[in-house]
Write a protein that holds these residues in place. Structure first.
Motif, PDB file in Angstrom:
ATOM      1  N   VAL A  30      38.205  51.258  36.388  1.00 28.00           N
ATOM      2  CA  VAL A  30      38.954  49.930  36.262  1.00 28.00           C
ATOM      3  C   VAL A  30      38.609  49.095  37.678  1.00 28.00           C
ATOM      4  O   VAL A  30      38.620  48.159  37.743  1.00 28.00           O
ATOM      5  CB  VAL A  30      40.644  50.780  36.342  1.00 28.00           C
ATOM      6  CG1 VAL A  30      41.477  49.633  36.992  1.00 28.00           C
ATOM      7  CG2 VAL A  30      40.844  51.068  34.902  1.00 28.00           C
ATOM      8  N   GLU A  33      35.662  47.054  37.149  1.00 27.06           N
ATOM      9  CA  GLU A  33      35.643  46.200  36.168  1.00 27.06           C
ATOM     10  C   GLU A  33      36.743  45.009  36.580  1.00 27.06           C
ATOM     11  O   GLU A  33      36.768  44.261  35.823  1.00 27.06           O
ATOM     12  CB  GLU A  33      35.924  46.796  34.797  1.00 27.06           C
ATOM     13  CG  GLU A  33      34.574  47.471  34.235  1.00 27.06           C
ATOM     14  CD  GLU A  33      33.653  46.316  33.771  1.00 27.06           C
ATOM     15  OE1 GLU A  33      33.695  45.348  33.642  1.00 27.06           O
ATOM     16  OE2 GLU A  33      32.326  46.883  33.900  1.00 27.06           O
ATOM     17  N   SER A  34      37.322  45.364  37.412  1.00 23.35           N
ATOM     18  CA  SER A  34      38.627  44.393  37.881  1.00 23.35           C
ATOM     19  C   SER A  34      38.040  43.179  38.238  1.00 23.35           C
ATOM     20  O   SER A  34      37.077  42.974  38.717  1.00 23.35           O
ATOM     21  CB  SER A  34      39.449  45.060  39.035  1.00 23.35           C
ATOM     22  OG  SER A  34      40.383  44.228  39.264  1.00 23.35           O
ATOM     23  N   HIS A  35      38.646  41.814  37.883  1.00 24.63           N
ATOM     24  CA  HIS A  35      38.385  40.538  38.538  1.00 24.63           C
ATOM     25  C   HIS A  35      38.729  40.416  39.746  1.00 24.63           C
ATOM     26  O   HIS A  35      38.198  39.463  40.217  1.00 24.63           O
ATOM     27  CB  HIS A  35      39.396  39.785  37.710  1.00 24.63           C
ATOM     28  CG  HIS A  35      38.866  39.574  36.177  1.00 24.63           C
ATOM     29  ND1 HIS A  35      39.176  38.614  35.566  1.00 24.63           N
ATOM     30  CD2 HIS A  35      38.031  40.014  35.332  1.00 24.63           C
ATOM     31  CE1 HIS A  35      38.641  38.532  34.152  1.00 24.63           C
ATOM     32  NE2 HIS A  35      38.013  39.648  34.313  1.00 24.63           N
ATOM     33  N   ARG A  69      41.099  44.789  30.151  1.00 30.80           N
ATOM     34  CA  ARG A  69      39.946  44.284  30.827  1.00 30.80           C
ATOM     35  C   ARG A  69      39.515  43.021  30.457  1.00 30.80           C
ATOM     36  O   ARG A  69      39.349  42.018  30.949  1.00 30.80           O
ATOM     37  CB  ARG A  69      38.823  45.351  30.796  1.00 30.80           C
ATOM     38  CG  ARG A  69      37.317  44.771  31.059  1.00 30.80           C
ATOM     39  CD  ARG A  69      37.260  44.220  32.585  1.00 30.80           C
ATOM     40  NE  ARG A  69      36.105  43.672  32.922  1.00 30.80           N
ATOM     41  CZ  ARG A  69      35.626  42.175  32.853  1.00 30.80           C
ATOM     42  NH1 ARG A  69      36.387  41.394  32.167  1.00 30.80           N
ATOM     43  NH2 ARG A  69      34.480  41.925  33.165  1.00 30.80           N
ATOM     44  N   GLN A  70      39.536  42.823  28.749  1.00 28.80           N
ATOM     45  CA  GLN A  70      39.109  41.612  28.368  1.00 28.80           C
ATOM     46  C   GLN A  70      39.998  40.561  28.491  1.00 28.80           C
ATOM     47  O   GLN A  70      39.616  39.494  28.787  1.00 28.80           O
ATOM     48  CB  GLN A  70      38.788  41.785  26.723  1.00 28.80           C
ATOM     49  CG  GLN A  70      38.522  40.647  26.200  1.00 28.80           C
ATOM     50  CD  GLN A  70      37.252  39.995  26.509  1.00 28.80           C
ATOM     51  OE1 GLN A  70      36.267  40.748  26.869  1.00 28.80           O
ATOM     52  NE2 GLN A  70      37.162  38.741  26.480  1.00 28.80           N
ATOM     53  N   GLY A  73      41.204  41.425  33.056  1.00 28.57           N
ATOM     54  CA  GLY A  73      40.543  42.105  34.358  1.00 28.57           C
ATOM     55  C   GLY A  73      41.689  42.784  35.028  1.00 28.57           C
ATOM     56  O   GLY A  73      41.579  43.156  36.285  1.00 28.57           O
ATOM     57  N   PHE A  74      42.700  43.291  34.586  1.00 33.11           N
ATOM     58  CA  PHE A  74      43.861  44.185  35.308  1.00 33.11           C
ATOM     59  C   PHE A  74      44.852  43.305  36.167  1.00 33.11           C
ATOM     60  O   PHE A  74      45.421  43.876  36.960  1.00 33.11           O
ATOM     61  CB  PHE A  74      43.479  45.199  35.970  1.00 33.11           C
ATOM     62  CG  PHE A  74      42.319  45.919  34.748  1.00 33.11           C
ATOM     63  CD1 PHE A  74      42.695  46.771  33.890  1.00 33.11           C
ATOM     64  CD2 PHE A  74      40.758  45.874  35.225  1.00 33.11           C
ATOM     65  CE1 PHE A  74      41.934  47.423  33.022  1.00 33.11           C
ATOM     66  CE2 PHE A  74      39.838  46.565  34.303  1.00 33.11           C
ATOM     67  CZ  PHE A  74      40.446  47.311  33.159  1.00 33.11           C
ATOM     68  N   TYR A 150      33.400  47.197  25.923  1.00 36.68           N
ATOM     69  CA  TYR A 150      34.129  47.922  27.238  1.00 36.68           C
ATOM     70  C   TYR A 150      34.642  49.403  27.099  1.00 36.68           C
ATOM     71  O   TYR A 150      34.365  50.008  27.698  1.00 36.68           O
ATOM     72  CB  TYR A 150      35.343  47.102  27.602  1.00 36.68           C
ATOM     73  CG  TYR A 150      34.974  45.775  28.275  1.00 36.68           C
ATOM     74  CD1 TYR A 150      34.035  45.667  29.383  1.00 36.68           C
ATOM     75  CD2 TYR A 150      35.599  44.395  27.694  1.00 36.68           C
ATOM     76  CE1 TYR A 150      33.658  44.539  29.894  1.00 36.68           C
ATOM     77  CE2 TYR A 150      35.190  43.163  28.419  1.00 36.68           C
ATOM     78  CZ  TYR A 150      34.330  43.312  29.520  1.00 36.68           C
ATOM     79  OH  TYR A 150      33.988  42.112  30.129  1.00 36.68           O
ATOM     80  N   THR A 167      28.239  47.450  30.309  1.00 36.59           N
ATOM     81  CA  THR A 167      29.060  46.803  29.593  1.00 36.59           C
ATOM     82  C   THR A 167      28.446  46.314  28.387  1.00 36.59           C
ATOM     83  O   THR A 167      28.885  45.310  27.602  1.00 36.59           O
ATOM     84  CB  THR A 167      30.028  45.742  30.355  1.00 36.59           C
ATOM     85  OG1 THR A 167      28.840  45.040  31.108  1.00 36.59           O
ATOM     86  CG2 THR A 167      31.086  46.091  31.139  1.00 36.59           C
TER      87      THR A 167
END
Length: 183
Positions: A30, A33-35, A69-70, A73-74, A150, A167
């Protein structure tokens, strides 16, 4: 009376959240992969909320996290031009009864409502994950491929316990680990 119910519900939610151990590989994934630059405690809260929602709605946490995520991005307070809201981008117009009286921008509520919608779509599509994801996205092209990629990267992260995540489709050398995607 209402206040007492609120306190009981809050204590129950707190006990579930604190009792739920968040696996390190999920927290690491997480964060990676976070924005935005996410702290470890924030990533832990995201994972715990996803674990609770996944368990409640009988989904695998990897799928729930992959959708989040998609979608955002949380970002718990995300809002789309189509008025989709929350970490899993639920449209209140279509799912207002699941949101009613709750703050969709709360990470726990966002995961709970999004997982509820996803579970309903899976049931309506007889467990076909690709078709359920297509419905969840409103028919967005290649959405299911992205989400399942993902999900596979989360499974890979848990299997290899690496700090780097994949990914894109991956192959593990000399491994019999099966990253089969759901039907």
């Amino acid at each position: 009376m209402l206040f007492t119910k609120f306190i009981i519900a809050a204590l129950f939610a707190l006990s579930i959240g604190s009792a739920q151990a968040a696996p390190d590989h999920l927290i690491d994934w997480v964060q990676a992969e976070s924005h935005y630059k996410m702290t470890r405690p924030a990533a832990t809260r995201v994972v715990r909320a996803a674990l609770v929602a996944a368990k409640k709605h009988r989904l695998d946490v990897e799928l729930v996290l992959a959708v989040a995520r998609q979608e955002t991005g949380f970002r718990a307070s995300a809002r789309s031009s189509a008025n989709a809201r929350g970490v899993m981008q639920v449209i209140p117009r279509w799912h207002g009864e699941k949101i009613r009286g709750r703050n969709i921008n709360d990470i726990r509520v966002g995961f709970d409502v999004g997982a509820h919608v996803l579970a309903e779509y899976l049931a309506s599509k007889q467990g076909n994950t690709r078709r359920a994801l297509a419905k969840y996205s409103g028919g967005a092209r290649r959405y299911a491929d992205k989400v399942l990629r993902y999900r596979a990267s989360i499974l890979l992260a848990g299997h290899t316990n690496n700090e780097k995540f994949c990914t894109k489709p991956c192959v593990l050398a000399n491994s019999s680990y099966n990253l089969a995607t759901p039907k």
